[in-house]
Design an enzyme around this catalytic site. Structure first.
Site, PDB file in Angstrom:
ATOM      1  N   VAL A   1       0.831  -1.202   0.000  1.00  0.00           N
ATOM      2  CA  VAL A   1       0.000   0.000   0.000  1.00  0.00           C
ATOM      3  C   VAL A   1       0.870   1.259   0.000  1.00  0.00           C
ATOM      4  O   VAL A   1       0.669   2.176  -0.798  1.00  0.00           O
ATOM      5  CB  VAL A   1      -0.958   0.008   1.213  1.00  0.00           C
ATOM      6  CG1 VAL A   1      -1.822   1.269   1.198  1.00  0.00           C
ATOM      7  CG2 VAL A   1      -1.839  -1.231   1.186  1.00  0.00           C
TER       8      VAL A   1
ATOM      9  N   MET B   1       5.023   2.899   1.383  1.00  0.00           N
ATOM     10  CA  MET B   1       6.352   2.637   1.944  1.00  0.00           C
ATOM     11  C   MET B   1       6.949   3.955   2.425  1.00  0.00           C
ATOM     12  O   MET B   1       6.943   4.956   1.718  1.00  0.00           O
ATOM     13  CB  MET B   1       7.241   1.992   0.863  1.00  0.00           C
ATOM     14  CG  MET B   1       8.655   1.713   1.325  1.00  0.00           C
ATOM     15  SD  MET B   1       8.725   0.503   2.670  1.00  0.00           S
ATOM     16  CE  MET B   1      10.234   1.020   3.485  1.00  0.00           C
ATOM     17  N   GLU B   2       7.489   3.894   3.643  1.00  0.00           N
ATOM     18  CA  GLU B   2       7.913   5.115   4.349  1.00  0.00           C
ATOM     19  C   GLU B   2       9.284   5.616   3.910  1.00  0.00           C
ATOM     20  O   GLU B   2      10.084   6.033   4.748  1.00  0.00           O
ATOM     21  CB  GLU B   2       7.908   4.836   5.857  1.00  0.00           C
ATOM     22  CG  GLU B   2       8.944   3.792   6.355  1.00  0.00           C
ATOM     23  CD  GLU B   2       8.411   2.377   6.388  1.00  0.00           C
ATOM     24  OE1 GLU B   2       7.440   2.071   5.669  1.00  0.00           O
ATOM     25  OE2 GLU B   2       8.972   1.548   7.131  1.00  0.00           O
ATOM     26  N   ASN B   3       9.609   5.575   2.618  1.00  0.00           N
ATOM     27  CA  ASN B   3      10.932   6.043   2.200  1.00  0.00           C
ATOM     28  C   ASN B   3      11.133   7.479   2.668  1.00  0.00           C
ATOM     29  O   ASN B   3      10.290   8.338   2.425  1.00  0.00           O
ATOM     30  CB  ASN B   3      11.047   5.917   0.684  1.00  0.00           C
ATOM     31  CG  ASN B   3      10.967   4.467   0.240  1.00  0.00           C
ATOM     32  OD1 ASN B   3      11.610   3.602   0.819  1.00  0.00           O
ATOM     33  ND2 ASN B   3      10.135   4.183  -0.745  1.00  0.00           N
TER      34      ASN B   3
ATOM     35  N   HIS C   1       0.207   7.237   8.799  1.00  0.00           N
ATOM     36  CA  HIS C   1       1.087   6.157   9.255  1.00  0.00           C
ATOM     37  C   HIS C   1       2.508   6.368   8.716  1.00  0.00           C
ATOM     38  O   HIS C   1       3.493   6.236   9.456  1.00  0.00           O
ATOM     39  CB  HIS C   1       0.531   4.803   8.799  1.00  0.00           C
ATOM     40  CG  HIS C   1       1.369   3.635   9.209  1.00  0.00           C
ATOM     41  ND1 HIS C   1       1.229   3.016  10.441  1.00  0.00           N
ATOM     42  CD2 HIS C   1       2.381   2.995   8.586  1.00  0.00           C
ATOM     43  CE1 HIS C   1       2.119   2.040  10.536  1.00  0.00           C
ATOM     44  NE2 HIS C   1       2.827   2.002   9.417  1.00  0.00           N
ATOM     45  N   GLU C   2       2.611   6.703   7.440  1.00  0.00           N
ATOM     46  CA  GLU C   2       3.943   6.905   6.849  1.00  0.00           C
ATOM     47  C   GLU C   2       4.614   8.142   7.457  1.00  0.00           C
ATOM     48  O   GLU C   2       5.828   8.160   7.664  1.00  0.00           O
ATOM     49  CB  GLU C   2       3.863   7.020   5.325  1.00  0.00           C
ATOM     50  CG  GLU C   2       3.170   5.851   4.617  1.00  0.00           C
ATOM     51  CD  GLU C   2       3.638   4.481   5.062  1.00  0.00           C
ATOM     52  OE1 GLU C   2       4.830   4.283   5.268  1.00  0.00           O
ATOM     53  OE2 GLU C   2       2.774   3.589   5.223  1.00  0.00           O
TER      54      GLU C   2
ATOM     55  N   HIS D   1       6.278   7.234  10.625  1.00  0.00           N
ATOM     56  CA  HIS D   1       7.562   6.554  10.452  1.00  0.00           C
ATOM     57  C   HIS D   1       8.734   7.548  10.433  1.00  0.00           C
ATOM     58  O   HIS D   1       9.879   7.150  10.650  1.00  0.00           O
ATOM     59  CB  HIS D   1       7.577   5.744   9.155  1.00  0.00           C
ATOM     60  CG  HIS D   1       7.020   4.348   9.307  1.00  0.00           C
ATOM     61  ND1 HIS D   1       7.523   3.444  10.211  1.00  0.00           N
ATOM     62  CD2 HIS D   1       6.012   3.706   8.658  1.00  0.00           C
ATOM     63  CE1 HIS D   1       6.859   2.297  10.110  1.00  0.00           C
ATOM     64  NE2 HIS D   1       5.931   2.426   9.178  1.00  0.00           N
TER      65      HIS D   1
ATOM     66  N   GLU E   1       6.979  -0.775  13.348  1.00  0.00           N
ATOM     67  CA  GLU E   1       5.556  -0.764  12.981  1.00  0.00           C
ATOM     68  C   GLU E   1       4.612  -0.557  14.174  1.00  0.00           C
ATOM     69  O   GLU E   1       3.598   0.125  14.056  1.00  0.00           O
ATOM     70  CB  GLU E   1       5.190  -2.060  12.252  1.00  0.00           C
ATOM     71  CG  GLU E   1       5.922  -2.246  10.932  1.00  0.00           C
ATOM     72  CD  GLU E   1       5.705  -1.110   9.945  1.00  0.00           C
ATOM     73  OE1 GLU E   1       4.805  -0.273  10.167  1.00  0.00           O
ATOM     74  OE2 GLU E   1       6.450  -1.047   8.952  1.00  0.00           O
TER      75      GLU E   1
HETATM   76 ZN    ZN Z   1       4.524   1.031   8.731  1.00  0.00          ZN
END
Ligand code: ZN
Length: 691
Positions: free
Chosen positions: A304, A306-308, A331-332, A335, A354
């Site tokens: 879904v 990604m926290e790059n 959510h990202e 992070h 997480e």
């Molecule tokens: Zn996460």
């Protein structure tokens, strides 16, 4: 095949220098070092200060050619080799070394011998011999590696037909958890962080973005330059290149997307992102990464989001489901503090990223949208956790927060809802122990400050917690056992306790009442008609449908009544709602609504909206229907997804393992029907997990 020696671990999950002698509750000893069974590298022998990538992207042959410079300092005496993680798909052409000359003598350039050896099915090891005459402890040197990528799991080439606009090809990388070793040779472990820079050459008209804090473009040379000024682990190095455009949505944020979806993306997020960042900064301290940009990727993106760092990657399919988009972006953002700034040192403790990010996400939504909304979303996700637990049984080893995996098991296959939701419950438990949610916010802020840009194990967090709340330490005779930390971390099964979610009752109560009405025999249509789903939020509707799904198969008359009440209405709803209704249709073999399943699968080509439906179709009596729809749509599916669905339809005994593995780390190796399932892998049906 090289045999992997698993080192003896201390209770704090770091390597014991003296085997058998633990380190007094694992605390305070500096000689404990994190270990990582998922890395073949000898990262303990070096300090990696920085690395540079020089890459040329060739869309015609789907290859990246380039070189990499690593700036290393040996930190141990007698180091004779540099071992890096790599992958069979990465072709290593040459390795050279430059050692700065001492006191006026010229630099030394040496060509180094290297060999690639097998490690696991997700990587190999690159063993580079170092010349003893020039490699000395604490004396910096540079290694240059020339390489070409081929068809590795980190790099996803999309032909133009697989993009949203269908006019230009696109490529993106996905490093989590252990994929980036097929992108460039590296210490592919979250225990090692360094800064990096990159030079990327592309054809005219292609825009390149990376998870970097600075970027520049020379139009004349068609070269993009990137620099990440803050240390990051290898898995957070990410690149995307294609026909992307941008629009600013805040003082430090812009949205990147293909032109055809840019306006929609901006309208969904404009104004909100800066607000969420401000709330997060108020709770957990400054956002240290400078920019927070978001790039929307085509439906082939395997997860879904990604926290790059500096650049969240998110799937464009989520755009139509506003509340899910909101939760996933928050959510990202979380992070940025938990996972990216303070990182789990090993993949066995992914909850440190997480679980804490999920807790932080819910603190942000509580501040921004209120407690009731947050409790509703939490109830929805804890329902999913319990569903997963029913599938796995109470004694599944993957339900441990400190999952232990054997060498060879791909860490990605252990990522599951326990990592997120049991981790969240444990963090909530810690906040209950301290007795005041605001004090706990202050603790988390101090934790991030203390461990910023480093990698930690659970014991680091717990030691800091007990140091921050000395009254808890004093009140507890046997420290770990007294507060049940050991049971939380190493016990199988459900969370020991869940937070009080009664503040969400005004929203969850009607959902449960309506479920109960549908469960009565026979259902009372008049009473049911008093509930108006069009006034509900998405999370209420998906909670309702999930609970109906749990009760499936339903009585046939009930199913007909359900369809007449909701089917047409739900057709106009977002994909998160629709897929749940269609799963109910499939699990109840309700043929009148099958055309809706077909049109949904013709429209959606992402993994998250196809795999769960195909799984249900293949498990039931509708496999022929699944095969028919698959053949009609396969041309628009990414080859990795096509492979997953083919396995599901034609190699059913390998279904569960392959589906779970490929969800996170495609392309999957194709197991034969006789292969035993990999240790602890599970099917991820019903699970919408963001990374
Ligand atoms: Zn996460």
């Amino acid at each position: 095949m090289a045999e992997l020696q698993r080192p003896t671990l201390c209770c704090c999950r770091k390597v014991l220098t003296v085997p058998g002698k633990s380190c007094e509750s694992g605390r305070g000893l500096t000689h404990c070092r994190p270990t990582d069974v998922a890395s073949a590298s000898n990262f303990h022998s070096f300090k990696l200060r920085h690395f540079h990538l020089d890459l040329h992207l060739n869309f015609a042959v789907k290859r990246i050619t380039g070189w990499q410079v690593l700036e290393l300092t040996p930190v141990q005496p007698g180091v004779q080799s540099l071992i890096l993680d790599t992958h069979p798909s990465l072709l290593i052409h040459s390795v050279d070394c430059k050692v700065p000359g001492a006191s006026g003598t010229p630099d030394v350039f040496i060509s180094l011998t290297h060999r690639v050896e097998p490690f696991t099915d997700y990587g190999s090891s690159l063993n580079i011999s170092l010349p003893p005459a020039v490699i000395r402890p604490h004396r910096a040197f540079r290694v240059t590696i020339r390489f070409t990528t081929t068809d590795g799991p980190a790099i996803w080439w999309l032909d133009a037909e697989l993009t949203c606009g269908q006019t230009r090809p696109l490529v993106f990388t996905q490093g989590h958890s252990v994929c980036n070793r097929s992108f460039f040779p590296c210490f592919d472990t979250p225990a090692v962080k360094s800064t990096y820079s990159a030079t990327v050459r592309v054809p005219d008209g292609v825009t390149v973005l990376m998870s970097a804090s600075r970027s520049a473009y020379s139009k004349q040379d068609r070269v993009f330059q990137f620099s990440m000024e803050y240390p990051v682990p290898a898995y957070l190095v990410a690149l995307v290149a294609g026909g992307l455009q941008h629009a600013d949505i805040g003082p430090r944020s812009r949205v990147w997307a293909e032109p055809c979806i840019l306006t929609c993306a901006v309208s969904k997020l404009g104004g909100s992102v800066e607000r969420w960042l401000n709330v997060a900064e108020g709770l957990f301290g400054p956002y240290v990464w400078g920019r927070y940009d978001i790039v929307f990727l085509p439906p082939s993106f395997p997860i879904v989001a990604m926290e790059n760092p500096c650049l969240t990657f998110i799937i464009s399919s989520i755009l139509e489901s506003q509340e899910f988009l909101l939760i996933d972006v928050i959510h990202e953002i979380a992070h940025g503090w938990f996972g990216n700034s303070v990182t789990n040192a090993t993949w066995e403790e992914m909850w440190l990223s997480e679980g804490l990010a999920t807790y932080a996400q819910r603190r942000i939504t509580t501040e921004a949208y209120g407690e009731a909304f947050t409790c509703l979303e939490t109830v929805f996700r804890l329902d999913a956790l319990h569903r997963q637990m029913r599938l796995l049984g109470d004694n599944s080893p993957v339900s441990k927060l400190q999952a232990k995996f054997e060498p060879g098991v791909n860490p990605s296959s252990l990522m599951n809802l326990f990592t997120y939701e049991k981790g969240f419950c444990f963090v909530s438990y810690l906040s209950q122990l301290c007795g005041d949610i605001k004090r706990f916010d202050t603790f988390l802020k101090a934790y991030v400050e203390k461990f910023r840009f480093s990698s930690v194990v659970a014991q680091d967090l717990l030691d800091f917690f007990l140091g921050f709340f000395p009254e808890l330490k004093e009140s507890c005779v046997a420290q770990r056992e007294g507060l049940e930390f050991e049971r939380w971390l190493n016990g199988c099964g459900p969370p020991l306790c869940e937070p009080d979610l009664s503040a969400g009752r005004a929203l969850t109560g009607p959902v449960q009442h309506l479920c109960d009405l549908w469960g009565s025999d026979p259902p009372d249509p008049q009473e049911i008609a008093t509930y108006d789903l069009s006034s509900w939020s998405t999370f209420q509707t998906v909670l309702f449908l999930d609970r109906l799904l749990d009760r499936s198969p339903l009585p046939q008359e009930g199913m007909s009544l359900l369809s007449s009440c909701y089917s047409a209405f739900l057709d106009g709803m977002n994909a998160e709602v629709q897929i749940r209704w269609l799963q109910i249709v499939v699990r109840n073999s309700f043929y009148p609504d099958l055309p809706r399943v077909r049109s949904f699968l013709h429209k959606h080509t992402s993994r998250m909206y196809t795999v769960p439906l195909y799984e249900d179709l293949c498990c039931g009596v509708m496999k022929c229907f699944a095969v028919e729809v698959f053949y009609q749509t396969q041309g628009r599916l990414h080859p990795n997804l096509r492979r997953t669905l083919q396995q599901m339809m034609f190699q059913t005994s390998a279904l569960n393992t392959s589906a779970a593995q490929s969800f996170f780390s495609s392309p999957p190796s194709v197991p034969s029907p006789t292969d035993p399932p990999a240790n602890g892998t599970i099917a991820l049906r019903d699970v919408n997990v963001s990374a």
